[in-house]
Design an enzyme around this catalytic site. Sequence first.
Site, PDB file in Angstrom:
ATOM      1  N   GLU A  50      29.447 -33.413  40.051  1.00  0.00           N
ATOM      2  CA  GLU A  50      30.392 -32.670  39.204  1.00  0.00           C
ATOM      3  C   GLU A  50      31.828 -32.946  39.616  1.00  0.00           C
ATOM      4  OE1 GLU A  50      28.980 -28.590  39.210  1.00  0.00           O
ATOM      5  OE2 GLU A  50      27.253 -29.179  37.969  1.00  0.00           O
ATOM      6  N   GLU A  61      20.386 -38.471  35.898  1.00  0.00           N
ATOM      7  CA  GLU A  61      19.697 -39.588  35.251  1.00  0.00           C
ATOM      8  C   GLU A  61      20.613 -40.802  35.128  1.00  0.00           C
ATOM      9  OE1 GLU A  61      19.988 -36.466  34.352  1.00  0.00           O
ATOM     10  OE2 GLU A  61      18.454 -35.851  32.916  1.00  0.00           O
ATOM     11  N   CYS A  95      19.809 -34.497  29.027  1.00  0.00           N
ATOM     12  CA  CYS A  95      20.844 -34.226  28.019  1.00  0.00           C
ATOM     13  C   CYS A  95      20.969 -35.401  27.049  1.00  0.00           C
ATOM     14  CB  CYS A  95      22.175 -33.916  28.690  1.00  0.00           C
ATOM     15  SG  CYS A  95      23.111 -35.391  29.145  1.00  0.00           S
TER      16      CYS A  95
END
Length: 151
Positions: A50, A61, A95
Amino acid sequence: MPNVKATELQELFAVATNTLKNSYSPYSKFKVGAAVLASSGKIYGGTNIENASFGLTNCAERTALFGAIAAGERKFKALAIVFSQKGLGKLSTPCGACRQVMAEFCSPDMPIYTADVSSGKPEKVVHKKLKDYYPYPFSPEALQKKPRRTK
Ligand code: THU
């Protein structure tokens, strides 16, 4: 569907779980680990990273895939994703951005395994194909070009 041996799957989950321990997720506190099995037989791990500028966050991923691609891999046999959040209700899924990146390099039939590792071992394992998650990827054909790969 490409065959993934039980030992390979075990190893994928082990690498994903180990790499999750390096998650840099001080904002969400949501730790994710991933591992990709390349056609060379090598396994590459990744975790979410992050940033205080939230939009710059990189998912586990994509970290795994980008590391493998940077190491020279171009084809992949399987991907494992592990989530760790105590009290996680429904198991998470990859996502949309990661699905599109997977579609660039992975076959629609590539198996994707997800699991909850909050207990320390993979539980609630789900097994799907890339095309189940992402049936209509944006593809290079839309550009009327094949990717001009240097390798
Ligand atoms: N995240 C992943 O690493 N993979 C996913 O498939 C979903 C979300 C990360 C990004 C961010 O660090 C945190 O989970 C919360 O969105």
